[in-house]
Design a protein around this motif. Structure first.
Motif, PDB file in Angstrom:
ATOM      1  N   ASP A   1      -1.333  10.303   6.943  1.00 55.32           N
ATOM      2  CA  ASP A   1      -2.508  10.286   5.855  1.00 55.32           C
ATOM      3  C   ASP A   1      -2.303  11.267   4.747  1.00 55.32           C
ATOM      4  OD1 ASP A   1      -4.141   8.446   7.663  1.00 55.32           O
ATOM      5  OD2 ASP A   1      -5.379  10.452   8.685  1.00 55.32           O
ATOM      6  N   ASN A   2      -1.591  12.197   4.590  1.00 58.40           N
ATOM      7  CA  ASN A   2      -1.195  13.163   3.801  1.00 58.40           C
ATOM      8  C   ASN A   2      -0.040  12.692   2.840  1.00 58.40           C
ATOM      9  OD1 ASN A   2      -3.171  15.015   4.192  1.00 58.40           O
ATOM     10  ND2 ASN A   2      -1.910  15.828   5.803  1.00 58.40           N
ATOM     11  N   LEU A   3       0.432  11.349   3.007  1.00 58.32           N
ATOM     12  CA  LEU A   3       1.527  10.867   2.327  1.00 58.32           C
ATOM     13  C   LEU A   3       1.718  11.040   0.912  1.00 58.32           C
ATOM     14  CD1 LEU A   3       3.928   9.043   2.352  1.00 58.32           C
ATOM     15  CD2 LEU A   3       2.781   7.029   2.195  1.00 58.32           C
TER      16      LEU A   3
ATOM     17  N   GLU B   1       0.807  -1.147   0.046  1.00 63.96           N
ATOM     18  CA  GLU B   1       0.007  -0.233   0.004  1.00 63.96           C
ATOM     19  C   GLU B   1       0.979   1.280  -0.035  1.00 63.96           C
ATOM     20  OE1 GLU B   1      -2.362  -0.437   3.395  1.00 63.96           O
ATOM     21  OE2 GLU B   1      -3.816  -1.828   2.392  1.00 63.96           O
ATOM     22  N   LEU B   2       1.954   1.204   0.856  1.00 64.77           N
ATOM     23  CA  LEU B   2       2.887   2.525   0.930  1.00 64.77           C
ATOM     24  C   LEU B   2       3.463   2.548  -0.375  1.00 64.77           C
ATOM     25  CD1 LEU B   2       4.917   2.090   4.100  1.00 64.77           C
ATOM     26  CD2 LEU B   2       3.026   3.864   3.713  1.00 64.77           C
TER      27      LEU B   2
ATOM     28  N   LEU C   1      24.546  21.563  -4.065  1.00 67.53           N
ATOM     29  CA  LEU C   1      25.545  20.922  -3.926  1.00 67.53           C
ATOM     30  C   LEU C   1      26.126  19.729  -4.926  1.00 67.53           C
ATOM     31  CD1 LEU C   1      28.072  20.830  -1.909  1.00 67.53           C
ATOM     32  CD2 LEU C   1      26.630  19.142  -0.569  1.00 67.53           C
ATOM     33  N   TYR C   2      24.906  19.078  -5.052  1.00 72.93           N
ATOM     34  CA  TYR C   2      25.283  17.911  -6.242  1.00 72.93           C
ATOM     35  C   TYR C   2      24.985  17.956  -7.554  1.00 72.93           C
ATOM     36  CZ  TYR C   2      25.811  15.800  -1.379  1.00 72.93           C
ATOM     37  OH  TYR C   2      26.200  15.547   0.067  1.00 72.93           O
ATOM     38  N   GLY C   3      24.145  18.780  -7.837  1.00 69.09           N
ATOM     39  CA  GLY C   3      23.932  18.883  -9.385  1.00 69.09           C
ATOM     40  C   GLY C   3      22.783  17.930  -9.794  1.00 69.09           C
ATOM     41  N   LEU C   4      22.680  17.868 -11.167  1.00 67.97           N
ATOM     42  CA  LEU C   4      21.460  17.296 -11.647  1.00 67.97           C
ATOM     43  C   LEU C   4      21.973  15.519 -11.741  1.00 67.97           C
ATOM     44  CD1 LEU C   4      20.835  19.163 -14.974  1.00 67.97           C
ATOM     45  CD2 LEU C   4      19.576  19.241 -12.713  1.00 67.97           C
ATOM     46  N   GLU C   5      23.198  15.288 -11.757  1.00 65.98           N
ATOM     47  CA  GLU C   5      23.645  13.738 -11.922  1.00 65.98           C
ATOM     48  C   GLU C   5      23.246  13.257 -10.378  1.00 65.98           C
ATOM     49  OE1 GLU C   5      23.030  12.254 -14.420  1.00 65.98           O
ATOM     50  OE2 GLU C   5      23.848  13.708 -15.974  1.00 65.98           O
ATOM     51  N   THR C   6      22.384  13.097  -9.867  1.00 67.52           N
ATOM     52  CA  THR C   6      22.168  12.710  -8.429  1.00 67.52           C
ATOM     53  C   THR C   6      20.922  12.183  -8.150  1.00 67.52           C
ATOM     54  OG1 THR C   6      23.296  14.685  -7.789  1.00 67.52           O
ATOM     55  CG2 THR C   6      22.255  13.555  -5.919  1.00 67.52           C
ATOM     56  N   MET C   7      20.643  11.078  -7.304  1.00 65.03           N
ATOM     57  CA  MET C   7      19.640  10.794  -6.773  1.00 65.03           C
ATOM     58  C   MET C   7      18.980  11.055  -5.434  1.00 65.03           C
ATOM     59  SD  MET C   7      17.835   6.798  -6.409  1.00 65.03           S
ATOM     60  CE  MET C   7      18.658   6.236  -8.235  1.00 65.03           C
ATOM     61  N   LEU C   8      17.982  11.759  -5.147  1.00 65.41           N
ATOM     62  CA  LEU C   8      17.907  12.305  -3.908  1.00 65.41           C
ATOM     63  C   LEU C   8      16.719  11.164  -3.122  1.00 65.41           C
ATOM     64  CD1 LEU C   8      17.112  15.977  -4.294  1.00 65.41           C
ATOM     65  CD2 LEU C   8      19.029  14.961  -4.006  1.00 65.41           C
ATOM     66  N   LEU C   9      17.120  10.679  -1.897  1.00 62.49           N
ATOM     67  CA  LEU C   9      16.639   9.724  -1.213  1.00 62.49           C
ATOM     68  C   LEU C   9      16.143  10.511  -0.145  1.00 62.49           C
ATOM     69  CD1 LEU C   9      15.845   6.939  -0.167  1.00 62.49           C
ATOM     70  CD2 LEU C   9      18.042   6.413   0.377  1.00 62.49           C
ATOM     71  N   ILE C  10      14.702  10.399   0.145  1.00 59.03           N
ATOM     72  CA  ILE C  10      13.711  10.985   1.337  1.00 59.03           C
ATOM     73  C   ILE C  10      12.974   9.755   1.682  1.00 59.03           C
ATOM     74  CG2 ILE C  10      12.344  12.811   2.204  1.00 59.03           C
ATOM     75  CD1 ILE C  10      13.554  14.657   0.263  1.00 59.03           C
ATOM     76  N   GLY C  11      12.974   9.450   2.886  1.00 59.71           N
ATOM     77  CA  GLY C  11      11.861   8.349   3.323  1.00 59.71           C
ATOM     78  C   GLY C  11      11.107   8.622   4.526  1.00 59.71           C
ATOM     79  N   GLY C  12      11.551   8.800   5.853  1.00 61.88           N
ATOM     80  CA  GLY C  12      10.976   9.313   6.957  1.00 61.88           C
ATOM     81  C   GLY C  12      10.183  10.570   6.936  1.00 61.88           C
ATOM     82  N   ASP C  13      10.791  11.354   6.311  1.00 62.61           N
ATOM     83  CA  ASP C  13      10.132  12.913   6.280  1.00 62.61           C
ATOM     84  C   ASP C  13       8.803  12.563   5.288  1.00 62.61           C
ATOM     85  OD1 ASP C  13      10.029  15.881   6.594  1.00 62.61           O
ATOM     86  OD2 ASP C  13      10.267  15.733   4.266  1.00 62.61           O
ATOM     87  N   LEU C  14       8.746  11.720   4.381  1.00 62.02           N
ATOM     88  CA  LEU C  14       7.644  11.631   3.633  1.00 62.02           C
ATOM     89  C   LEU C  14       6.615  10.553   4.361  1.00 62.02           C
ATOM     90  CD1 LEU C  14       8.695  10.634   0.006  1.00 62.02           C
ATOM     91  CD2 LEU C  14       8.462  12.911   0.914  1.00 62.02           C
ATOM     92  N   LEU C  15       7.000   9.718   5.136  1.00 63.22           N
ATOM     93  CA  LEU C  15       6.248   8.896   5.756  1.00 63.22           C
ATOM     94  C   LEU C  15       5.531   9.575   7.134  1.00 63.22           C
ATOM     95  CD1 LEU C  15       8.473   5.723   5.842  1.00 63.22           C
ATOM     96  CD2 LEU C  15       6.111   5.742   4.724  1.00 63.22           C
ATOM     97  N   ALA C  16       6.302  10.652   7.559  1.00 57.18           N
ATOM     98  CA  ALA C  16       5.720  11.198   8.732  1.00 57.18           C
ATOM     99  C   ALA C  16       4.536  12.101   8.324  1.00 57.18           C
ATOM    100  CB  ALA C  16       6.920  12.385   9.317  1.00 57.18           C
ATOM    101  N   ALA C  17       4.170  12.303   7.011  1.00 53.86           N
ATOM    102  CA  ALA C  17       2.938  12.792   6.659  1.00 53.86           C
ATOM    103  C   ALA C  17       1.670  11.927   6.993  1.00 53.86           C
ATOM    104  CB  ALA C  17       2.918  13.189   5.173  1.00 53.86           C
TER     105      ALA C  17
END
Length: 365
Positions: free
Chosen positions: A345-347, A146-147, A327-343
């Protein structure tokens, strides 16, 4: 013959550093007193050489050793043993960098996909990739699916397992991977998106191959694994036969090896297409300078070795997107986990906010 170079940071005094550097050269090559060697020619063919010694401030010195290439046995375990075998037990030594001669570099294939291949898989051009994690442990396969479905609806490029999500009874690998992959495929069909799922691959050789078969049958195209948990030689052999893109996680890699070397070079050399690392200002204490040096090492030209995608992570937030891209430019992958899950019901809304912020920051809207 002595073209393999290793750079170390050694804690010492000016009076003792020459002897300490020579002792390190002996320890990492012949591992016995030179006077005890009965074949004098081996001192010319095997004994490592102290190339240079430079002050590095605050009681430290930068020491470069040169090794005979054949002492590595021309394979991964031998190379690592020469670079940081016994001296890994000596607290005054840190491995900073290495320089491989063409004869050794040619033995390694490096990333099979690299940055360009990952972009093609995710069908992303002109902006950084986005990534998030499924967590915490204890959720059922259905709950994790579901997530994943919500993240995919929100437009995340890669949804990965949390690295601690392995084969727990609450969500065994064989049960969760097919349902999570199906949930992401269903979201992609609804949105026209191309979200990828990266399950965490762990275990011994038998488990690795069994789980890899399950992942392939489910249609997975990317896997997550921790090279140091597997063992670097095992990781390299796994990548050789994998045929899937690889995200490398830094778990168990906090040795006295500099992060730019460990993550930016070694993980890349052995086949990681993307390298996750602790970004500054998060839950870990790397400096911005260390993080940038790591990212540059992952992407820098290096013979035939494809560049790997740096993935800053570890407590990142959507509000830091612009800063990280600066800092890192375009050739990067941004990984955000807990900050999204903290939302909670508004995930979905928070996920879309993340994706939109990346797009806006790079003009891809």
């Amino acid at each position: 013959m002595y073209e393999l170079e290793a750079t170390y940071r050694i804690q010492s005094t000016p009076e003792k550093i020459e002897a300490r550097a020579q002792a390190l050269a002996i320890e990492q090559s012949i591992e016995m007193p030179p006077t005890a060697v009965r074949q004098p020619e081996l001192l010319q063919k095997v004994l490592a050489q102290v190339d240079s010694i430079q002050e590095a401030g605050a009681g430290y010195f930068r020491v470069v050793l040169r090794f005979a290439e054949q002492t590595t046995a021309f394979e991964t375990t031998g190379l690592l043993n020469v670079l940081f075998g016994n001296c890994a037990l000596q607290e005054d030594v840190e491995l900073l960098d290495l320089k491989l001669p063409p004869s050794l570099l040619s033995l390694f294939a490096g990333p099979r996909f690299g940055i360009a291949g990952l972009r093609q898989l995710a069908q992303v051009e002109g902006r950084p990739l986005t990534c998030t994690a499924l967590k915490p442990q204890g959720l059922s396969p259905t709950q994790l699916a579901e997530l994943a479905y919500t993240f995919a609806l929100g437009g995340i490029d890669i949804v990965k397992d949390d690295h601690g999500l392995t084969n727990q009874p609450t969500a065994p690998f064989a049960e969760r991977v097919p349902v999570i992959q199906e949930a992401i495929a269903r979201a992609n069909a609804e949105t026209g998106g191309h979200t990828l799922y990266a399950p965490m691959l762990t275990g011994g050789p038998k488990t690795l191959h069994r789980h890899l078969r399950i992942a392939r049958q489910a249609g997975v195209k990317v896997i997550l694994t921790a090279p140091m948990l597997l063992g670097l030689a095992t990781f390299q052999e796994l990548v050789e036969d994998l045929g899937l893109a690889v995200l490398a996680h830094p778990a168990f890699a906090g040795l006295r090896i500099s992060p730019p070397l460990m993550f930016g070079k070694l993980f890349r050399l052995l086949g990681a297409d993307a390298v996750i690392f602790p970004n500054h200002g998060g839950r870990f204490a790397y400096s911005p300078q260390t993080c940038l040096a790591l990212a540059q090492a992952a992407r820098a030209p290096w013979g035939h070795i494809r560049p790997a995608l740096p993935v800053p992570a570890g407590g990142m937030t959507v509000e830091r997107v612009e800063e990280m891209l600066g800092l890192y430019g375009l050739e990067t992958m941004l990984l955000i986990g807990g900050d999204l899950l903290a939302a909670k019901d508004n995930l979905l809304e928070r996920t879309r906010q993340f994706v939109q912020k990346v797009a806006v920051s790079t003009g891809k809207v």
